[in-house]
Every structure is written in structure tokens, then in C-alpha cells.
Design an enzyme around this catalytic site. Sequence first.
Site, PDB file in Angstrom:
ATOM      1  N   ASP A   1      35.390  36.309  35.213  1.00  0.00           N
ATOM      2  CA  ASP A   1      36.135  35.135  35.648  1.00  0.00           C
ATOM      3  C   ASP A   1      37.606  35.344  35.323  1.00  0.00           C
ATOM      4  O   ASP A   1      38.000  35.288  34.162  1.00  0.00           O
ATOM      5  CB  ASP A   1      35.586  33.883  34.962  1.00  0.00           C
ATOM      6  CG  ASP A   1      36.172  32.616  35.546  1.00  0.00           C
ATOM      7  OD1 ASP A   1      37.258  32.681  36.165  1.00  0.00           O
ATOM      8  OD2 ASP A   1      35.558  31.544  35.383  1.00  0.00           O
TER       9      ASP A   1
ATOM     10  N   ASP B   1      41.895  34.270  42.324  1.00  0.00           N
ATOM     11  CA  ASP B   1      40.700  33.940  41.542  1.00  0.00           C
ATOM     12  C   ASP B   1      39.526  34.769  42.037  1.00  0.00           C
ATOM     13  O   ASP B   1      39.337  34.936  43.242  1.00  0.00           O
ATOM     14  CB  ASP B   1      40.396  32.438  41.698  1.00  0.00           C
ATOM     15  CG  ASP B   1      39.143  32.029  40.932  1.00  0.00           C
ATOM     16  OD1 ASP B   1      39.000  32.443  39.768  1.00  0.00           O
ATOM     17  OD2 ASP B   1      38.300  31.304  41.492  1.00  0.00           O
TER      18      ASP B   1
END
Length: 425
Positions: free
Chosen positions: A106, A306
Amino acid sequence: MRSHLLILLISLLILKSESINCNEKSHSSDLRVFHINSQCSPFKTSVSWADTLLQDKARFLYLSSLAGVRKSSVPIASGRAIVQSPTYIVRANIGTPAQPMLVALDTSNDAAWIPCSGCVGCSSSVLFDPSKSSSSRTLQCEAPQCKQAPNPSCTVSKSCGFNMTYGGSTIEAYLRQDTLTLASDVIPNYTFGCINKASGTSLPAQGLMGLGRGPLSLISQSQNLYQSTFSYCLPNSKSSNFSGSLRLGPKNQPIRIKTTPLLKNPRRSSLYYVNLVGIRVGNKIVDIPTSALAFDPATGAGTIFDSGTVYTRLVEPAYVAVRNEFRRRVKNANATSLGGFDTCYSGSVVFPSVTFMFAGMNVTLPPDNLLIHSSAGNLSCLAMAAAPVNVNSVLNVIASMQQQNHRVLIDVPNSRLGISRETCT
Ligand SMILES: *[C@@H]1O[C@H](CO)[C@@H](O)[C@H](O)[C@H]1NC(C)=O
Ligand SMILES: *[C@@H]1O[C@H](CO)[C@@H](O)[C@H](O)[C@H]1NC(C)=O
Ligand SMILES: *[C@@H]1O[C@H](CO)[C@@H](O)[C@H](O)[C@H]1NC(C)=O
Ligand SMILES: *[C@@H]1O[C@H](CO)[C@@H](O)[C@H](O)[C@H]1NC(C)=O
Ligand SMILES: *[C@@H]1O[C@H](CO)[C@@H](O)[C@H](O)[C@H]1NC(C)=O
Ligand SMILES: *[C@@H]1O[C@H](CO)[C@@H](O)[C@H](O)[C@H]1NC(C)=O
């Protein structure tokens, strides 16, 4: 509509026939990255890609809540059992002797946490057992890392605990340190949260490795070894028999690569902001209000890269302008909708190109990064969307579908983000 979407998603999984050796050793500082539906992923059956895509919206809302300065509550996914965790995993070895875990990547979070033995509510049967590791220790409340944990608290036995939410889930964890081994690199005294209580369904089963840029992240903790530099190439979700790579440290990074400055938002220290200055559709620079793209640390506005969101979200005025120009350039065909996508065409249609114009770097998306294909009605959809309605969002998110088969370089010391095409599927 929903069945169409399922067919779309199933068609995404049409797989190539080459095979990979899942246990092939990663070498030096280069880790293999698997899509969650890869044949090497044990989460293949438990996580449906359909649900991941459908719930991409929840991920976006979560990121918006991270970016926003006003404290907003984290959206809870609707009643269905939904797995909305990041879609890429790597092998990490924790403890002495090493206990292997497949942790989710992440890039928008700092903290690392893994389910530990005795966990109540953890979904995985693979749990880290600190009592079987000779190098494991708990961190006390006085430890400086305790202050960096989200909402830390001190137990009677003076160990440092914290509660946090992730997507629609909550965890209670205690800070521990142990040896982390990635490929052949050893990171001693790595600080992470050992989960002892979990609820909700959006947690990656075997834990999370935060690659954000804040103080508790792997990147900060391995500063001596990797100097806050890494790159990754995400495999295409269609190619279950392929793996991508996560390359840690300045060694072997691409030298000739287009770059754009990384921007730092002191109030949102984990996110990798860049300056998106415009979007071109075909040869036309689309007319987007400056405020829709501008970086503003005070409001959290701007553009981030992201790895956990599946398809790109633009704030509404930006998306509408891009979509309208895209539609205008598709001749002799009318757009239809499919699930979360509102610009889909059937049959043989010529699509315009789309270029993200970052400060100092233009990135034109190849068709595989621009369109999502469905065998239902032979549809191809523009794989982007506006921020969901009723969300006063200010954040643009360049998502994994748009990054697949590119090497993305994060070079914090030189404050730059690089991107180049690379086939990693
Ligand atoms: C992937 O590789 C495996 C193992 O060789 C093979 O059996 C399988 O057919 C391949 N998958 C697909 C969908 O082609
Ligand atoms: C987490 O929250 C629960 C419920 O509010 C509380 O009982 C518990 O003590 C908290 N744990 C930690 C480590 O902060
Ligand atoms: C790890 O922590 C232990 C305990 O505080 C300490 O003795 C040791 O020197 C540390 N090792 C490294 C490499 O920092
Ligand atoms: C698109 O929609 C318009 C208005 O409904 C219609 O007149 C036109 O024939 C349609 N074009 C195609 C190619 O279907
Ligand atoms: C789908 O569209 C392509 C052109 O985009 C065409 O070549 C193909 O025959 C179509 N397939 C079906 C099943 O209609
Ligand atoms: C990006 O594209 C625009 C418009 O085509 C052009 O003016 C600009 O010079 C390009 N920027 C770079 C860094 O190549």
C-alpha cells in the site's frame, strides 16, 4: 447491469497460458509482486476481483478521507461481504527463524501490521507467532515509535497499543519489533503492529506493508539500506501467471526515465503527491479548471499515485471535461454505461489517446491502461471515473490500472517520481 459487470470482470480474468514458479527465489533487493488473483496467491478464491472493482469506490473514499483535512469518518462498505483490500502482494519473512507472510502493498499508508497468533476476528489461518521468534520483542510506551502509531495507548503492562481503521475495518494491535527479511535483505528491529483483534472484511488477510513516506513506513525504517528509493512494476490483472516486481533501494533503478517532482504535504505525510497540470485527449489539451488539479496542502487537494485503487478517479469537473472530449472524438458511436463506467462503446471503434501531463513529464496511456474490455456486448470502457457523487472530493488518484506495465520510480531524496513503460506481465 450487475450481471453485465460480472461478465466484464470475468472476461478480465481471461488468462494467458504461460506458467510461473511461485516459489522461485527473489534475488538481491528485487521482490516479486503478485496480483491478488495470481495463481501464486492463496487469496485467489477468497477475494473476488469483481468485488474488488465494485468496491474500488470505498478505497477512493478512504483515500479522500486520508487526504482531507477535516476529520471525516471512514466510509463503511455496504452490507455485503466485501473484500476491498489492496490488490498486490509480496512475500515477506518475519522473525527468527523466518515466518513467511504474503503482505499487501500500500503506497498510501505508512503502518505495517500483520495478524498475530491469538487474533480474534482475523480471517487468515496464517498468523505470525512472536513466541516462536527469538528476535521478537514488544515495544514499550516510552519507545519513540509509540508516538508515531495512530492513536497510541498504553496498557497496564506498559506496552504500546493502538486502534485504527482501514477502509471499513478496524484493528487493535500492539507494536512489536522483529527482523524483517525481504528477498535477501535483512532489516533488523523492524517495527510493526501485531494485530490481536480485527473486525470488518477489508483487511488484507496476511497483513499490510506500508510504502508511504511517513515516519513508521518501511521506507523510513529501512532508510540506511534503501535510502527512501524504490520502484515497482505492477502486473496486469489479466495475467494470473505473471508476476511484477518491487525493487528496493537506489541500485539497479532505471537511469533514463521521465520524472516529475514529488510534492510533500506535511499534513498528509504518507501520500505521494505529484503535480498534474493538464490532460490531453488526442491532440487537444482539455479545458479543466485550475482548481481541479491544483495541489493545496491545506485542503489535501491535488493528485496522488496509489497502488491500492484500481482505476483512476478525477475530481468531477476534470473527469467531465476529459470524458466529453473523449466522447466527442469517438466518431459515429454513442457511449453507454456499464457499472461504474459511463463511457463504453461496442464493436469496432477508434479511441483517442489520453495523456496525463505532469510537471516536466507527459505520460500517454497505452490502450491496455486506458480501456477496460468486456465480452458482454463487446464493450470497451474508458477506465476512469469521477469522484462519487455527494463526496466533496478534492483528490485525483492515478490508480493501478493506469500504472500496470510501467515502472514507477519513487525517489524521495531527489524528490521525484519517474515512469517508463516496462512489460512485467
Ligand atoms: C498457468 O500455469 C499453470 C501451471 O503451468 C497452467 O496449468 C495453467 O494453465 C496456466 N494458466 C492459464 C490460465 O493459462
Ligand atoms: C481499542 O478500543 C477499544 C474500544 O474502544 C478499547 O477498549 C481498547 O482499550 C483500545 N485498545 C487500544 C490498544 O487502544
Ligand atoms: C535491535 O534492538 C536491540 C534491542 O534494543 C538492540 O540491542 C540492537 O542493537 C538493535 N539492533 C540493531 C541492528 O539496531
Ligand atoms: C446516437 O444518438 C443520437 C441521438 O439519440 C442518434 O440520432 C444517433 O443515430 C445515434 N448514433 C449512433 C451511431 O447510434
Ligand atoms: C468485437 O469487436 C471487434 C472489433 O473491435 C471485432 O473484431 C470482433 O469481431 C467483435 N466480436 C464480437 C463477438 O462481436
Ligand atoms: C507535454 O505536452 C504538451 C502539449 O502537447 C507540450 O506542450 C509539453 O511541452 C509536453 N511536456 C513535456 C515535458 O514533454
